[in-house]
Design an enzyme around this catalytic site. Structure first.
Site, PDB file in Angstrom:
ATOM      1  N   THR A   8     105.738  -7.194  73.046  1.00  9.92           N
ATOM      2  CA  THR A   8     105.742  -7.490  71.720  1.00  9.92           C
ATOM      3  C   THR A   8     105.426  -8.576  71.239  1.00  9.92           C
ATOM      4  OG1 THR A   8     108.069  -7.184  71.346  1.00  9.92           O
ATOM      5  CG2 THR A   8     107.039  -5.103  71.255  1.00  9.92           C
ATOM      6  N   GLN A  83     106.545   0.382  82.993  1.00 12.82           N
ATOM      7  CA  GLN A  83     105.932   1.475  82.138  1.00 12.82           C
ATOM      8  C   GLN A  83     104.733   1.036  81.426  1.00 12.82           C
ATOM      9  OE1 GLN A  83     110.190   1.822  80.620  1.00 12.82           O
ATOM     10  NE2 GLN A  83     109.394   3.892  80.581  1.00 12.82           N
ATOM     11  N   HIS A 103     102.722   3.849  84.762  1.00 14.46           N
ATOM     12  CA  HIS A 103     101.791   4.721  83.926  1.00 14.46           C
ATOM     13  C   HIS A 103     100.477   4.403  83.884  1.00 14.46           C
ATOM     14  CE1 HIS A 103     105.922   5.551  81.560  1.00 14.46           C
ATOM     15  NE2 HIS A 103     105.672   6.387  82.582  1.00 14.46           N
ATOM     16  N   CYS A 136      80.884  11.335  82.330  1.00 16.16           N
ATOM     17  CA  CYS A 136      80.829  10.771  83.841  1.00 16.16           C
ATOM     18  C   CYS A 136      79.041  10.891  84.155  1.00 16.16           C
ATOM     19  CB  CYS A 136      81.287  11.458  84.977  1.00 16.16           C
ATOM     20  SG  CYS A 136      81.170  10.768  86.487  1.00 16.16           S
ATOM     21  N   CYS A 139      78.471  13.152  87.465  1.00 15.22           N
ATOM     22  CA  CYS A 139      78.899  14.431  87.371  1.00 15.22           C
ATOM     23  C   CYS A 139      78.878  15.139  86.121  1.00 15.22           C
ATOM     24  CB  CYS A 139      80.039  15.035  88.258  1.00 15.22           C
ATOM     25  SG  CYS A 139      81.719  14.661  87.326  1.00 15.22           S
ATOM     26  N   ASN A 202     117.443  -5.402  75.599  1.00 17.41           N
ATOM     27  CA  ASN A 202     116.503  -4.434  74.789  1.00 17.41           C
ATOM     28  C   ASN A 202     117.258  -4.504  73.523  1.00 17.41           C
ATOM     29  OD1 ASN A 202     114.467  -2.312  74.501  1.00 17.41           O
ATOM     30  ND2 ASN A 202     115.960  -0.943  73.800  1.00 17.41           N
TER      31      ASN A 202
END
Length: 233
Positions: A8, A83, A103, A136, A139, A202
């Site tokens: 942040t 994350q 992630h 894509c 394909c 946190n």
């Protein structure tokens, strides 16, 4: 382990905090949910525009990211589990072999049909040329960034390596994460059960605060460099 809160101060809003993306725009979650993304070309169009507008494209690492690089170079950081998809740990200089991006990363693009890979900038260039929902080139399949969307499985190899790191940790520090998203959040408890000293940095309370040996509420850009100095002492 780091979450959105560490970024942040680099100008990237978090999700669940008081000024988080989902509190300001509850509909935003659809843009990062795989079922909506696959079913609706308009969601895909909006998702690409969301990536274009993301402050992460130009963001710079802050003091917390840089402090974790110092901890690594001092030989005191085993793995950096994140994350976040913003790539700021790598940009700060963290060793890619030690960074586990649970992630994924927003700067790569993957075809869901054939697996072909390209870059976010290539996809955005095609959008600039008039393709609202670029397919894509190999394909014709649906393209998405190499982030793990809601409804998708995490890489089992990455989560297994993260769990092994948590099990062997002497100190497990959770920075800027609400510890609400599974299975990432369970890593804190796994580390604590295996004897690690759990430290949570946190702004908001987390479900794991009672397990922690220490909870720090100070601004992350100030708290992490101080904590790193203590850990290196």
């Amino acid at each position: 382990m780091t979450g959105a809160g560490i970024s942040t101060e680099s100008g990237i809003p978090d999700y669940r905090g008081p000024g988080g993306v989902w509190r300001r725009d509850p509909d935003h979650e659809k843009l990062v949910t795989i079922d909506y993304y696959l079913a609706d070309p308009d969601i895909r169009r909006r998702s690409w525009e969301y990536r274009r507008a993301s402050p992460a494209r130009d963001a710079e690492p802050n003091a917390a990211h840089r402090a974790l690089v110092e901890l690594e170079r001092a030989g005191r950081l085993d793995r950096l589990i994140t994350q976040n998809v913003d790539g700021l740990h790598l940009k700060a200089g963290s060793d890619p072999e030690r960074v586990l991006e649970l992630h994924g990363n927003m700067f790569g693009v993957l075809c869901l049909g054939c697996g072909a890979r390209s870059s976010l900038e290539e996809a955005l260039a095609r959008i600039d040329a008039g393709e609202q929902d670029p397919a894509c080139l190999a394909c014709g399949g649906i393209l998405k960034t190499t982030t793990v969307m809601f409804g998708e499985n995490l890489s089992q190899d990455v989560i297994a390596e993260a769990a092994e790191a948590a099990e062997r940790a002497e100190v497990f520090v959770a920075v800027g994460t609400s510890l609400q998203v599974m299975p990432a959040a369970s890593l804190a408890a796994l580390a604590e059960r295996n004897g690690a000293r759990l430290i949570i940095v946190n702004a908001e309370p987390t479900p794991y605060d009672e397990l922690a040996a220490e909870v720090i509420r100070d601004p992350i850009g100030e708290a992490v460099p101080r904590l790193v100095a203590r850990l290196m002492a």
